[in-house]
Enzyme design. Structure first.
Site, mmCIF file in Angstrom:
data_model
loop_
_atom_site.group_PDB
_atom_site.id
_atom_site.type_symbol
_atom_site.label_atom_id
_atom_site.label_comp_id
_atom_site.label_asym_id
_atom_site.label_seq_id
_atom_site.Cartn_x
_atom_site.Cartn_y
_atom_site.Cartn_z
ATOM 1 N N SER A 93 2.491 6.838 0.699
ATOM 2 C CA SER A 93 1.633 6.006 1.537
ATOM 3 C C SER A 93 0.212 6.150 1.018
ATOM 4 O O SER A 93 -0.386 7.217 1.135
ATOM 5 C CB SER A 93 1.713 6.433 3.004
ATOM 6 N N ARG A 94 -0.313 5.079 0.401
ATOM 7 C CA ARG A 94 -1.597 5.172 -0.289
ATOM 8 C C ARG A 94 -2.790 5.007 0.655
ATOM 9 O O ARG A 94 -3.909 5.299 0.270
ATOM 10 C CB ARG A 94 -1.672 4.118 -1.394
ATOM 11 N N VAL A 95 -2.545 4.502 1.849
ATOM 12 C CA VAL A 95 -3.641 4.203 2.766
ATOM 13 C C VAL A 95 -3.538 5.024 4.042
ATOM 14 O O VAL A 95 -4.533 5.515 4.563
ATOM 15 C CB VAL A 95 -3.660 2.693 3.117
ATOM 16 N N ASP A 146 0.820 -1.216 0.000
ATOM 17 C CA ASP A 146 0.000 0.000 0.000
ATOM 18 C C ASP A 146 0.851 1.262 0.000
ATOM 19 O O ASP A 146 0.375 2.333 0.375
ATOM 20 C CB ASP A 146 -0.913 0.010 1.228
ATOM 21 N N GLY A 147 2.091 1.147 -0.388
ATOM 22 C CA GLY A 147 2.982 2.300 -0.411
ATOM 23 C C GLY A 147 4.400 1.857 -0.148
ATOM 24 O O GLY A 147 4.651 0.702 0.221
#
Length: 515
Positions: A371-373, A346-347
């Protein structure tokens, strides 16, 4: 005499009658056993014949107590990955099915212990206090059993918590070249979970014994072993143990997650895991693909990392946060294994050797990290004070690169570069010196208010430390608001900025008087 002879005869008759009755009532309990033979042995693998009923990934018992896992289930032979030393086996040795898959001990008794991937203790603390064993390969939780990532996992590292936040249940990749501080970030994140009610699992995969000993010594020195389990596969262990190590560590982590606990697991590192799997696959004559890795190399990592999640309240509400580590070569993040893991996670946090050589520690390249989340899980206070920080830092890096050409810069550009250098100085941090949430908020607010801009660069370290010490005087009711979802109100912001201003007053350079 005659009476004695008759009584003795009666005794014999009764005894034989009892024996006859017991013999007639006895039913032999036959247990079928499949016994095969070792056809040939090579480094890390063995070919076995004579086990027609064996299943894929079933545990195989060799002579001398050596274990193996059935990997290639062919018509004529079974390809077995050895979990012990291959030199103990010889062609013709007996081999037997166990009827179970590879498993590992789980339980609260593992906290503070150092074990190998088979659950055998490697420390001097005696036998394990664990009465349950679980398979190391387990299906990942279903989509409907997962909940959104909403709670932050504080690492105590300013550049991560402010710009690249991690949420509980997220998978954040740490990658970079050798000796750039990847393990230091992971270990520091574990140290920061003290008093946070987070169980930590540190999985050393194919590491040197000295490196593992150093990591364990650091955890013990900071009191982190009380809530940590260390799973170790050393570099001189068979490749089979290196391969199963992360799966065994994840099963241990899932035990705590399913009981509603928050868990942090570190895989250090999956490069060694991929290389061990490639070695085993080539020895078992599986067809090689790109960079000689087998075609299912993506699958072995995806099925591992998909087990990290945040469960719904109906399933206990626990979470498993994964920090896999990958080693790049010559800063090539587009190589096969790094791109595989970037697409799974997720990143990523990218550590730049160029920044490391310049002394910028931790050497996090903010431009290549994401950081996608975690942004959704980041505290509202952080978002309020750090929302513009990443953009300002990225603009500074571009302007600084442009300024190297010697071009004449206008006053606004010079101010941006000056401010950016203070941001970079504030985001630096010594190894294993975690910063509390109030201290981070105080530093970030001082940056956003540009209070550091008048501090000479050579005094930035002392000035930042002064702000950290002054953060202890932030009122308790203001600090309590940091943990809530509420945004920082204007009064609280003014209170913190005023504390920052007083602490930085001795360091701020006075403007020169005009003649």
């Amino acid at each position: 005499m005659r009476r004695k002879a008759e009584s003795l005869q009666d005794g014999f008759d009764q005894g034989f009658a009892d024996i006859r009755q017991a013999r007639e009532e006895f039913t032999p309990n036959l247990t079928p056993r499949e016994i095969g033979a070792v056809a040939r042995v090579s480094t890390g693998v063995a070919m076995v014949s004579g086990l027609p009923g064996v299943g894929f990934e079933e545990l195989i018992q060799f002579a001398g107590g050596v274990l193996g896992v059935a990997f290639n289930v062919d018509e004529e032979e079974i390809g077995v990955v050895l979990l012990g030393e291959h030199w103990r086996l010889h062609a013709g040795d007996e081999v037997e099915r166990t009827g179970r898959v590879t498993d590992v001990a789980v339980g609260d008794g593992l906290l503070g212990r150092i074990i190998d991937p088979l659950g055998r203790p490697l420390d001097d603390a005696g036998s394990l206090d664990a009465h349950e064993r679980r398979p190391i390969e387990r299906p990942a939780p279903a989509i409907m059993d997962r909940a959104p990532v909403t709670v932050p996992l504080q690492t105590g590292i300013k550049v991560i918590d402010a710009l690249l936040p991690i949420g509980r249940g997220q998978r954040e990749l740490i990658l970079g070249d050798r000796q750039t501080g990847k393990t230091a970030i992971a270990i520091g994140s574990i140290l920061n979970q003290r008093d946070q009610d987070v169980v930590c699992i540190y999985c050393a995969i194919g590491q040197r014994a000295s490196a593992v000993a150093k990591a364990v010594a650091t955890l013990r020195a900071h009191g982190a072993m009380d809530y940590t389990v260390v799973v170790v596969s050393e570099g001189n262990d068979p490749p089979g143990l290196t391969y199963i190590a992360p799966y065994a560590a994840t099963t241990i982590a899932e035990y705590f997650m399913e009981r509603g606990r928050d868990v942090l697991i570190v895989y250090d590192d999956l490069t060694q895991h991929a290389r061990a799997y490639r070695e085993l696959s080539l020895l078992l004559r599986r067809p090689p693909g790109r960079e000689a890795f087998p075609g299912d190399i993506f699958y072995i990592h995806s099925r591992l990392l998909e087990r990290a999640t945040h469960l719904t309240d109906e399933h206990g509400g626990g979470s498993l946060t994964a920090l896999p580590i990958i080693e790049t070569e010559a800063q090539d993040i587009s190589a096969y294994i790094p791109t595989n893991l970037i697409s799974i996670t997720d990143g990523q946090i990218y550590l730049s050797p160029s920044l490391f050589e310049l002394g910028v520690l931790p050497a996090v390249d903010v431009g290549k990290s994401v950081s996608r989340v975690g942004g959704k899980a980041q505290r509202a206070t952080y978002r309020a004070v750090a929302s513009d920080l990443k953009l300002a830092y990225a603009q500074f890096e571009e302007l600084e690169a442009f300024a190297k050409f010697g071009a004449r810069l206008d006053e606004n550009t010079l101010k941006s570069i000056k401010h950016g250098r203070r941001i970079r100085a504030c985001l630096q941090q010594p190894e294993y010196s975690q910063v509390t949430v109030p201290a981070q908020i105080a530093i970030l607010l001082a940056l956003s208010a540009r209070l550091f801009d008048e501090v000479p660069l050579e005094q930035m370290t002392d000035a930042e430390y002064a702000v950290q010490e002054a953060s202890a005087s932030i009122p308790a009711e203001v600090c309590a608001g940091f943990e809530s979802a509420a945004k920082l109100n204007d009064d609280d912001r003014k209170t913190i900025v005023e504390i920052d201003r007083k602490s930085l007053a001795p360091f701020q350079s006075k403007p020169k008087e005009k003649a």
